[in-house]
Design a protein around this motif. Structure first.
Motif: not given
Lengths: 311, 429
Positions: B404, B256, A262
């Motif tokens: 995100q 995520l 991420p």
């Protein structure tokens, strides 16, 4: 004598071309046998590499018809891209930690399998268990570890049951842990190759060296540092350099586990280049990135070849 | 003699090896002979559809085409979606696309701009084809480049057992009802969460299916006059809503890096109460969890919204390679697959909705949920603004990265939308 000389066929001149042809044919024979390999290497390696290098100096390549010479602009763009810098840093951490851990784990397990303390059956069982991660394909490894590391997965369940963590850890979804987790999985999947190679190296060390060391009063630690490590040194260096090269090319594991996320925390040079090419269709900058990776890998390859020559 | 024989053998060996090498080299550049001596044309058709249909069913449809057109043979090049995409991207770049190609709407703009796919408007005119029977056409500058053959809508899936357990007696229809249901489901405990949001950046289609779907369901748009419009109150309200769900802890953890298949897995195993997903997954869910009681519904809209709801969709599209030497024959195949009978047959097999308006899929042997979904589809309108945009996957990814940052508290909603707007504006000229 004279008549005999006259009756003989003309000596050197007519024979010379035949011998030359024969010699030429003989010299060409190895090249004939090599030609399929040479053609394959040229078609599958040399031509694509030259094409990629050529693309890296041009703009509007592949997806547009009118490409133009761009000099080093693509290289400047890639090298000044913060995502590239992050990918370079992540790749460095990923390959260095993986290589060191592969080496330590491989050596430890190889020494265990080579020691006289374990019975033959125990060694055989351990050998099978230790080599298992190497038998899985990267796709299977990625799927298995994604399931295990799911916030509601087995790893968290075990840790919670043992009271080590209170809540489930978000292993892959947390930017702080994702890089270390994919590195761990890469270590898990790659140490058996080190183990097998080092085990072969250990088994090649003559017993007399250890006997001589014992006679000199060396303890096990001194034998390890003064006999085992020097004897394994060529294998260790070869494996380490090869591992750095292989790990720097690792794409499938990262792509299937995190996709570089991420927040780019697991972005590697390979995923960065792939995204440039197949998501942004920026084939020129992707080529520049690929050439940079090629150059970095060639530095490692240079050390590997030099080390091999020294041997 | 012996020496001469050995020399000859060596020479023959070398020549053989060289011939093999030349033959190998020739393999790469050879042009396949696609017209037989009897005039039969062989078309190559690359798609990912056959692997997603019951075994052999697509071959059967293609055989029907070949029987009706004995002078045309079809060679199916079938592979998974991801590898088909990569093959087509490289094929488009090198002008070696197969004659007929399965297309995703997200690829059309790039392929059309490269001149890799043909203008179907021209082919339709040449064939005298009546395009009014088509449900939709994907166009660029007024020219059609892709025809959606089968459409798959993405409704809301709701686990009815979890809803009942949470004390919610109505399938959510508004954002407030959805948030309330998600909170109540999460409160039932045991690692169960209200909603699954896959934001993996490798395949960032969660932005299209799970985020922008909220916008389209309320009649909103992320574009204005074809340009990005991400800083509008409508888009902002969607991002703020998703953030509020995240802050409330009702989204399944790991979002995520969550992939679409993880989302479906979590819903199937009862770890999440609700998800927005393709209708095509109904059979998969039923197969893996036969006892799971679930319903489908339109994606919830803003409170008080009374207009028609946009429902996200994805398509199996079809196009013709511009480099094809047999465009007329290729269009015959397109025409056949868009024919009411064949199109209905294909839609039924695929559990999707037909691209021909007059085709009637046969729901008699399907799950009743498909009929339900068809009603939802007809009451709303198919909405997917990414179709036809350039570098649409990249647009999704850049939005994904900003979202995100918002969800991890590293960026404000306004900043994220402003940066996304800038990133999109540099792509959509």
């Amino acid at each position: 004598m004279t008549s005999l000389t006259v009756e003989k066929p003309p000596p050197a001149e007519p024979e010379a071309p035949t011998r030359t042809t024969k010699n030429l044919a003989r010299r060409l024979v190895p090249f004939g046998y090599l030609s399929p390999t040479v053609v394959l290497i040229v078609v599958l390696m040399v031509v694509p590499i030259i094409m990629v290098i050529s693309y890296s100096f041009r703009d509007n390549v592949i997806v547009q018809e009118n490409s133009v010479f761009a000099g080093f602009a693509n290289y400047t763009e890639v090298l000044t891209d913060p995502d590239f810098t992050a990918a370079l840093k992540n790749t460095f951490i990923f390959i260095t930690v993986s290589m060191v851990a592969h080496l330590l784990l491989g050596l430890a397990f190889a020494m265990m399998l080579n020691s006289g303390l374990l019975s033959g059956v125990t060694k055989a069982i351990f050998r099978v268990v230790y080599v298992l991660p190497w038998l899985f394909t990267i796709a299977v490894i990625a799927v298995i570890w994604r399931l295990l590391l799911d916030p509601a997965g087995v790893v968290n369940y075990v840790l919670q049951t043992l009271g080590i963590v209170q809540d489930g850890v978000n292993w892959l979804g947390d930017p702080g842990s994702a890089l270390w987790v994919v590195t761990f999985v890469n270590i898990w999947s790659g140490y058996p190759f080190f183990m097998i190679s080092l085990l072969a190296g250990l088994q090649g060390i003559p017993g007399e060296l250890y006997e001589a060391a014992s006679v000199d009063g060396a303890n096990p630690w001194q034998k390890f540092w003064n006999v085992t490590i020097p004897q394994l040194r060529p294998v260790i260096i070869s494996m380490a350099v090869l591992d750095l090269i292989w790990t720097s090319q690792q794409f499938a594991l990262i792509w299937m586990m995190t996709g570089g996320g991420p927040l780019n925390s697991t972005e590697m040079l390979s995923t960065f280049t792939y995204k440039l090419a197949f998501s942004e269709y920026e084939f020129a900058t992707a080529s520049a990135s690929a050439v940079i990776v090629l150059l970095l890998t060639m530095i490692l390859a240079f050390f590997y070849v030099r080390q091999q020559r020294e041997r | 003699m012996a020496i001469r024989k050995a020399s000859r053998t060596r020479l023959i060996g070398a020549l053989t090896a060289a011939t093999v090498a030349l033959a190998l080299g020739a393999c790469g550049g050879g042009d396949s002979d696609d017209v037989a001596s009897d005039g039969t044309v062989t078309l190559e058709f690359a798609q990912w559809w056959a692997p997603e249909l019951p075994d052999g069913s697509f071959d059967k449809i293609i055989n029907e085409f070949q029987t009706a057109n004995p002078n045309i043979k079809v060679k199916l090049l079938s592979g998974p979606y991801a590898s088909t995409k990569q093959q087509l991207v490289t094929g488009a770049a090198s002008k070696t696309l197969p004659d007929v190609v399965g297309l995703d709407g997200a690829w059309v703009n790039d392929f059309a701009k490269q001149g890799a796919i043909a203008d179907l408007t021209k082919l339709m005119d040449e064939a005298g084809y009546d395009s009014s029977q088509l449900a939709s056409q994907i166009q660029l500058e007024g020219k059609t480049y892709m025809i959606p053959v089968v459409n798959f809508v993405y409704p809301l899936f709701v686990n009815q057992d979890l809803l009942t357990k949470a004390g919610v007696d109505k399938v959510p229809s508004t954002r407030t009802e959805f948030a309330d249901a998600a909170k109540k489901i999460t409160a039932t405990g045991g690692n169960v969460k209200g909603w699954a949001l896959p934001l993996d950046t490798a395949v960032p289609n969660g932005i299209q299916n799970d985020v922008m779907s909220w916008l389209w369901a309320s009649g909103g748009s992320m574009l204005a006059d074809g340009k990005p419009a991400l800083t509008t109150p409508q888009v902002k309200s969607v991002v703020e809503y998703v953030k509020s769900l995240n802050d409330a802890g009702v989204i399944a953890e790991g979002s995520l890096t969550m992939k679409e298949q993880d989302k479906v897995e979590k819903f199937t195993t009862g770890q999440v109460g609700m998800m927005i997903d393709s209708l095509a997954h109904i059979n998969l869910v039923k197969e893996n969890a036969p006892n799971l009681k679930f319903a489908i519904a339109p994606v919830p809209a803003e409170d008080g919204f009374t207009g028609k709801r946009g429902i996200p969709y994805a398509s199996w599209g079809i196009g013709v390679a511009d480099s094809s030497k047999h465009k007329a024959e290729a269009f015959k195949l397109v025409q056949f697959l868009m024919d009411a009978k064949a199109n209905a047959e294909l839609a039924t097999l695929a559990n999707g909705f037909p691209g021909n308006k007059t085709a009637k899929p046969d729901f008699s042997k399907s799950d009743p949920l498909f009929e339900e979904a068809f009603k939802i589809y007809q009451e709303g309108f198919p909405a997917n603004e990414f179709v036809g945009l350039p570098k649409s996957e990249d647009l999704m990814r850049s939005f994904d990265e900003q979202l995100q940052l918002v969800l991890t508290g590293k960026s404000s909603v306004d900043d994220a939308l402003a940066k996304s707007q800038d990133a999109w504006s540099s792509v959509i000229e």
